[in-house]
Structures are given as C-alpha cells and as structure tokens.
Design a protein around this motif. Sequence first.
Motif, PDB file in Angstrom:
ATOM      1  N   ASP A 123       0.836  -1.203   0.000  1.00  0.00           N
ATOM      2  CA  ASP A 123       0.000   0.000   0.000  1.00  0.00           C
ATOM      3  C   ASP A 123       0.869   1.251   0.000  1.00  0.00           C
ATOM      4  O   ASP A 123       0.587   2.230  -0.701  1.00  0.00           O
ATOM      5  CB  ASP A 123      -0.924   0.018   1.223  1.00  0.00           C
ATOM      6  CG  ASP A 123      -2.160  -0.845   1.044  1.00  0.00           C
ATOM      7  OD1 ASP A 123      -2.337  -1.405  -0.060  1.00  0.00           O
ATOM      8  OD2 ASP A 123      -2.953  -0.959   1.996  1.00  0.00           O
ATOM      9  N   GLN A 126       2.414   1.688  -3.454  1.00  0.00           N
ATOM     10  CA  GLN A 126       1.445   2.133  -4.443  1.00  0.00           C
ATOM     11  C   GLN A 126       1.059   3.598  -4.276  1.00  0.00           C
ATOM     12  O   GLN A 126       0.710   4.264  -5.256  1.00  0.00           O
ATOM     13  CB  GLN A 126       0.178   1.277  -4.367  1.00  0.00           C
ATOM     14  CG  GLN A 126       0.331  -0.108  -4.969  1.00  0.00           C
ATOM     15  CD  GLN A 126      -0.972  -0.875  -4.886  1.00  0.00           C
ATOM     16  OE1 GLN A 126      -1.234  -1.553  -3.895  1.00  0.00           O
ATOM     17  NE2 GLN A 126      -1.787  -0.765  -5.906  1.00  0.00           N
ATOM     18  N   SER A 127       1.113   4.110  -3.054  1.00  0.00           N
ATOM     19  CA  SER A 127       0.673   5.475  -2.801  1.00  0.00           C
ATOM     20  C   SER A 127       1.494   6.501  -3.586  1.00  0.00           C
ATOM     21  O   SER A 127       0.998   7.579  -3.927  1.00  0.00           O
ATOM     22  CB  SER A 127       0.755   5.789  -1.298  1.00  0.00           C
ATOM     23  OG  SER A 127       2.105   5.757  -0.835  1.00  0.00           O
ATOM     24  N   HIS A 129       2.656   5.938  -6.568  1.00  0.00           N
ATOM     25  CA  HIS A 129       2.427   5.713  -8.005  1.00  0.00           C
ATOM     26  C   HIS A 129       0.968   5.310  -8.229  1.00  0.00           C
ATOM     27  O   HIS A 129       0.678   4.368  -8.948  1.00  0.00           O
ATOM     28  CB  HIS A 129       3.345   4.612  -8.530  1.00  0.00           C
ATOM     29  CG  HIS A 129       4.798   4.850  -8.279  1.00  0.00           C
ATOM     30  ND1 HIS A 129       5.568   5.666  -9.079  1.00  0.00           N
ATOM     31  CD2 HIS A 129       5.626   4.373  -7.312  1.00  0.00           C
ATOM     32  CE1 HIS A 129       6.809   5.679  -8.626  1.00  0.00           C
ATOM     33  NE2 HIS A 129       6.875   4.909  -7.554  1.00  0.00           N
ATOM     34  N   SER A 130       0.058   6.031  -7.619  1.00  0.00           N
ATOM     35  CA  SER A 130      -1.350   5.636  -7.644  1.00  0.00           C
ATOM     36  C   SER A 130      -1.968   5.684  -9.045  1.00  0.00           C
ATOM     37  O   SER A 130      -3.024   5.089  -9.278  1.00  0.00           O
ATOM     38  CB  SER A 130      -2.166   6.537  -6.704  1.00  0.00           C
ATOM     39  OG  SER A 130      -2.014   7.906  -7.064  1.00  0.00           O
ATOM     40  N   HIS A 131      -1.297   6.375  -9.967  1.00  0.00           N
ATOM     41  CA  HIS A 131      -1.830   6.489 -11.335  1.00  0.00           C
ATOM     42  C   HIS A 131      -1.470   5.285 -12.206  1.00  0.00           C
ATOM     43  O   HIS A 131      -1.985   5.146 -13.320  1.00  0.00           O
ATOM     44  CB  HIS A 131      -1.287   7.751 -11.998  1.00  0.00           C
ATOM     45  CG  HIS A 131       0.210   7.766 -12.161  1.00  0.00           C
ATOM     46  ND1 HIS A 131       1.072   7.830 -11.084  1.00  0.00           N
ATOM     47  CD2 HIS A 131       0.990   7.689 -13.274  1.00  0.00           C
ATOM     48  CE1 HIS A 131       2.317   7.818 -11.519  1.00  0.00           C
ATOM     49  NE2 HIS A 131       2.300   7.730 -12.843  1.00  0.00           N
ATOM     50  N   THR A 156      -7.923  -3.161  -5.941  1.00  0.00           N
ATOM     51  CA  THR A 156      -6.577  -2.585  -5.866  1.00  0.00           C
ATOM     52  C   THR A 156      -5.673  -3.080  -6.987  1.00  0.00           C
ATOM     53  O   THR A 156      -4.853  -2.316  -7.505  1.00  0.00           O
ATOM     54  CB  THR A 156      -5.937  -2.932  -4.506  1.00  0.00           C
ATOM     55  OG1 THR A 156      -6.740  -2.375  -3.461  1.00  0.00           O
ATOM     56  CG2 THR A 156      -4.516  -2.376  -4.413  1.00  0.00           C
TER      57      THR A 156
END
Length: 261
Positions: A123, A126-127, A129-131, A156
Amino acid sequence: MAYHPIHQANKTGPFGNLTKDEFYRLHRVKHEETFMTNNKNMRIFTQSWQSTSQETQLIGLVAMIHGYSSESSWIFQLTAVAIAKLGFHVFALDLHGHSYSDGHRGHIPDINPIIQDCIQYFDGAQSAHSHLPAFLYGESLGGAIASLIAINQKHTWKGLILNGPMFGVSAKFKPIWPLEKFLPAAAMVAPRWRVVLTKSLVEKSYKEKWKRELVRRSPKAQKSEHPPAKTALEMLKVCERIVKRCKELEVALLVVHGREG
C-alpha cells in the motif's frame, strides 16, 4: 538484454561471475533496500527494483511475494530484475521468519500477520504511483498469499501472476501417515518441531540440481528445509482457505507451472 538473468547465474551465486554492483550496472536497474516496522514492532526487510534505462518507460507496479523455501533476495531477485527491465517498478519483502526479516526461522504459525505485512508495504509503495496499474506476483506459498491479498483488496490490483502457487498440498509434500493425522496435536504440543517430509521443500521446488545448490548456498538459507509442525498445519489450512475462497477472485489471472521431467 531481454533474457531472464537466471541465465547468468550458476550454482555458486545468482550473479554468476559478476559482483552485485556489476550485475546491476549491466542490467541498468536501480536496486534499493530498507526495513519497515510492522504492527507487531518487527523489522521486515523490503527492497525494490526499477530500470534506469532511458529507453524503458515506467508502465506499472509489480508486488512480489516469495515462497516458503525462498527469500526476496538471492535467486528470487533475478525474476524481479527481469520484470523491472520490462518497465515495471518492482517491490518485494522477506516474509517474517525468512532471511533478513525478524521472526523465528521458517516459523509461520498464522498466515494473517504475513498478509498484513504485505498489504502494509505494498500500500505504501502504491501510494507514490497511484496512477499506475499494479499487479501481484507470487511463487508457491507466496502465490497463495498473493491470492488472498487479491481477494481482500478486490479493486486494488489489475492482475495476479502465480508461479507454481500452493493451492493444495500433494501426497509428495504431506507428512507420512500417521503423522499427518496427529499433526494438529503435534502443532499444539511442539509447534516448532520440524516435520520430516519425504523430501525437503527445496528438492520439491527446484527440479534442476544446480538451482537447488544455488538456493542452499544463500547466506540466509534456512538451516532446516522442513517446516515446523505449526507451520505445516498452517499451510494445510491456507490451502483449504484458498479452495473455499478462490471463487471470490475478481482479477485478471495468469498461472504458470513447471513441467515434469
């Protein structure tokens, strides 16, 4: 270089005749290592890989989970490098009780804290590179863990890649009769007693002799290739859990497995 780095390895080391620094310079991959602290105040080793080639565009994230007889470094990292060279930012961690992470060696009495460790680390990754689309990759026990994560985080992950996932325990892996029948009692009385299987998990996980030798040469290789009683019981429970919940998977799925021979 498009080929898998395993072709550079030999039985003495994953980088063949190269040093670690030479290996990463050759493949033009940036490698970072760090530790995170989980909710049980354990230090969990984490690492990441990303191509430094100007010709390679970042197209997504891949979160990798190793198997019981493996670790996020050594031979496992060669696949991470191969994936990074394709344009993915790759992340992996040592499951607790493995390699550089805290915990009793090879002792997994409960799979749920490990699932939470993975979610916590991934998590965070990913935060930033959330796109970008994110994918899960798991080998053996890591495949089962990745599947349970995908079930718990339905929206997710864009895809799930499983390499020889542990969805069931064949007779070749199970303790000999009548030990299997007494496994729950053994796990309660002596949870860290090492269950002797017909062959070690390393023998079953790697068909090529030189790869088995390479795995055993890891500085962080487990002293025993047989899981403790409580861990063996938990593996059986994980397989039962997967069978019951696999219909809940709602993600693109690729499963690969070695052949006999």
